[in-house]
Design a protein around this motif. Structure first.
Motif, PDB file in Angstrom:
ATOM      1  N   SER A   1     -10.514   1.470   0.321  1.00  0.00           N
ATOM      2  CA  SER A   1      -9.072   1.269   0.935  1.00  0.00           C
ATOM      3  C   SER A   1      -9.408   1.239   2.257  1.00  0.00           C
ATOM      4  CB  SER A   1      -8.498   2.607   0.623  1.00  0.00           C
ATOM      5  OG  SER A   1      -8.779   3.548   1.349  1.00  0.00           O
TER       6      SER A   1
ATOM      7  N   VAL B   1       1.149  -3.565   4.116  1.00  0.00           N
ATOM      8  CA  VAL B   1       0.174  -2.861   3.842  1.00  0.00           C
ATOM      9  C   VAL B   1      -0.096  -1.975   5.423  1.00  0.00           C
ATOM     10  CG1 VAL B   1      -0.880  -4.321   2.234  1.00  0.00           C
ATOM     11  CG2 VAL B   1      -1.547  -4.625   4.664  1.00  0.00           C
TER      12      VAL B   1
ATOM     13  N   THR C   1      -5.796   8.352  -3.563  1.00  0.00           N
ATOM     14  CA  THR C   1      -4.457   7.951  -2.923  1.00  0.00           C
ATOM     15  C   THR C   1      -4.083   9.038  -2.030  1.00  0.00           C
ATOM     16  OG1 THR C   1      -2.557   8.986  -4.371  1.00  0.00           O
ATOM     17  CG2 THR C   1      -3.225   6.868  -4.752  1.00  0.00           C
TER      18      THR C   1
ATOM     19  N   SER D   1       0.977  -1.108   0.220  1.00  0.00           N
ATOM     20  CA  SER D   1       0.127   0.105   0.188  1.00  0.00           C
ATOM     21  C   SER D   1       0.916   1.386   0.011  1.00  0.00           C
ATOM     22  CB  SER D   1      -0.952   0.005   1.162  1.00  0.00           C
ATOM     23  OG  SER D   1      -0.266   0.227   2.358  1.00  0.00           O
TER      24      SER D   1
ATOM     25  N   ASN E   1       2.025  -1.377  -6.541  1.00  0.00           N
ATOM     26  CA  ASN E   1       1.095  -0.601  -5.613  1.00  0.00           C
ATOM     27  C   ASN E   1      -0.287  -0.759  -5.510  1.00  0.00           C
ATOM     28  OD1 ASN E   1       0.254   2.637  -5.023  1.00  0.00           O
ATOM     29  ND2 ASN E   1       1.874   1.944  -3.630  1.00  0.00           N
ATOM     30  N   HIS E   2      -0.865  -1.197  -4.177  1.00  0.00           N
ATOM     31  CA  HIS E   2      -2.189  -1.374  -4.116  1.00  0.00           C
ATOM     32  C   HIS E   2      -2.872  -0.875  -2.994  1.00  0.00           C
ATOM     33  CE1 HIS E   2      -1.884  -4.892  -6.926  1.00  0.00           C
ATOM     34  NE2 HIS E   2      -0.880  -5.385  -6.379  1.00  0.00           N
ATOM     35  N   SER E   3      -3.988  -0.796  -2.764  1.00  0.00           N
ATOM     36  CA  SER E   3      -4.803  -0.468  -1.786  1.00  0.00           C
ATOM     37  C   SER E   3      -4.519  -1.826  -0.739  1.00  0.00           C
ATOM     38  CB  SER E   3      -6.352  -0.153  -1.935  1.00  0.00           C
ATOM     39  OG  SER E   3      -7.039  -1.254  -2.303  1.00  0.00           O
ATOM     40  N   THR E   4      -4.988  -1.542   0.578  1.00  0.00           N
ATOM     41  CA  THR E   4      -4.624  -2.761   1.377  1.00  0.00           C
ATOM     42  C   THR E   4      -5.573  -3.897   0.961  1.00  0.00           C
ATOM     43  OG1 THR E   4      -3.893  -1.486   3.292  1.00  0.00           O
ATOM     44  CG2 THR E   4      -4.976  -3.667   3.767  1.00  0.00           C
TER      45      THR E   4
END
Length: 335
Positions: free
Chosen positions: A199, A146, A224, A98, A126-129
């Motif tokens: 998120s 994360v 973000t 994250s 790169n991700h959201s949790t």
């Protein structure tokens, strides 16, 4: 056993000598000769022409060597690759991270690890949790780093790595507001900038506002956390931002901190792994590096820390240093 015979055959053919082949393989000439006699009997043909000057391959031996050499060289290549992986002279690690976890914790640790093992390739998504956890469940990453809150199911395991807090910030136009402490209710008329749904940060603040009997309804939504800062700096509203990332900008007078009565929850950066899935040597080594600064382990069905160790999150390199040329470090951003 027959594979051993072909391996011996390969070295005898390469060195055109039973004695030289024996030296290379750490064996003795009588045993090498005996094995080749057995192989010839098994195949029903002569493979070598023996003379005082050494040995030469027969026509049948040459035909067999064409195939055996390919097989042996592939096996040796495979062995060498495994040895390189074991020494961390190669390898690839896929990490789902994250945004906040990457900026506050992971990049610093990757820098240390990369200097120690520059030949290990790193691929960071790169991700959201929730997206990072989903990528781990689907086997797309070796592990995820994360921020909390994070909901897990077995066999996923959470290992806390680092704690941080967020603060409420505003642009220069909110300097007067920042001069006094406020409760959340007092700030309802000020435009709020927040993360869009989907998120862990959005979930955190939804619950935080609900505990104080208020809805979390941002006037402006961003994808973000990084996007919050420039919008705040341009006086479009106020927003929550990691204290560590905001400190320098507050000191420079670019933004202001708005004190609030209701304490903001502490957040954690965690490593999430699948305990049922085997890891490569490189992935396991990086995971050990990231977790070596703490020993708090929380499983998917438990929130009780098993033990705690307050050692440095930047451990001194252990073992022999790796003096190999840098290959590359990939940062693959997925929006």
């Amino acid at each position: 056993m027959i594979l051993d015979y072909y391996r011996i055959f390969y070295y005898v053919a390469q060195y055109k000598s039973f004695s030289k082949a024996a030296d290379v393989m750490g064996n003795n000439q009588p045993n090498i000769t005996r094995c080749m006699n057995i192989l010839e009997n098994e195949l029903g043909c002569k493979l070598f022409i023996r003379s005082n000057r050494g040995v030469q391959l027969t026509i049948e031996g040459e035909r067999l060597f064409e195939h055996v050499s390919i097989a042996i060289e592939q096996l040796v290549s495979g062995e060498n690759e495994l040895l390189k992986d074991k020494g961390l002279e190669s390898g690839l690690v896929n990490i789902g991270a994250s945004e906040i976890a990457l900026r506050l914790f992971l990049l610093n640790e990757l820098e240390v690890f990369h200097h120690r093992y520059p030949h290990v390739k790193l691929r960071i998504s790169n991700h959201s949790t929730p997206q990072a956890v989903q990528a781990l469940e689907n086997g797309l990453v070796d592990f995820a780093v994360v921020t909390t809150p994070v909901a897990l199911k077995k066999p996923l395991q959470r290992i806390p790595l680092y704690s941080f807090r967020e603060i409420l910030i505003g642009g220069e136009e909110y300097a007067e507001t920042a001069s006094n402490k406020h409760c959340l209710q007092d700030l309802q008329d000020i435009p709020l900038i927040g993360i869009a749904p989907g998120s862990s940060t959005r979930e955190l603040y939804t619950q935080y506002f609900m505990r104080h009997n208020l809805p979390f309804s941002p006037d402006m939504e961003v994808a973000t956390t990084d996007q919050i800062f420039p919008m705040v700096q341009h006086n479009l509203g106020i927003g929550f931002f990691p204290e560590e990332l905001a400190a320098e900008h507050i000191a420079q007078g670019k933004i202001v901190q708005i004190p609030i009565e209701e304490p903001l929850p502490e957040r954690k950066i965690c490593l999430i792994r699948n305990v049922k899935r085997p890891q490569s040597i490189a992935a396991r080594s990086l995971e050990e590096h990231l977790t070596s600064g703490n020993r708090i382990t929380v499983t998917a069905d438990s929130s009780t820390p098993k033990n705690r160790d307050h050692s440095c999150r930047y451990p001194v390199c252990s073992g022999n240093p790796c003096f190999i040329d840098v290959i590359y470090l990939i940062l693959s951003w997925i929006s």
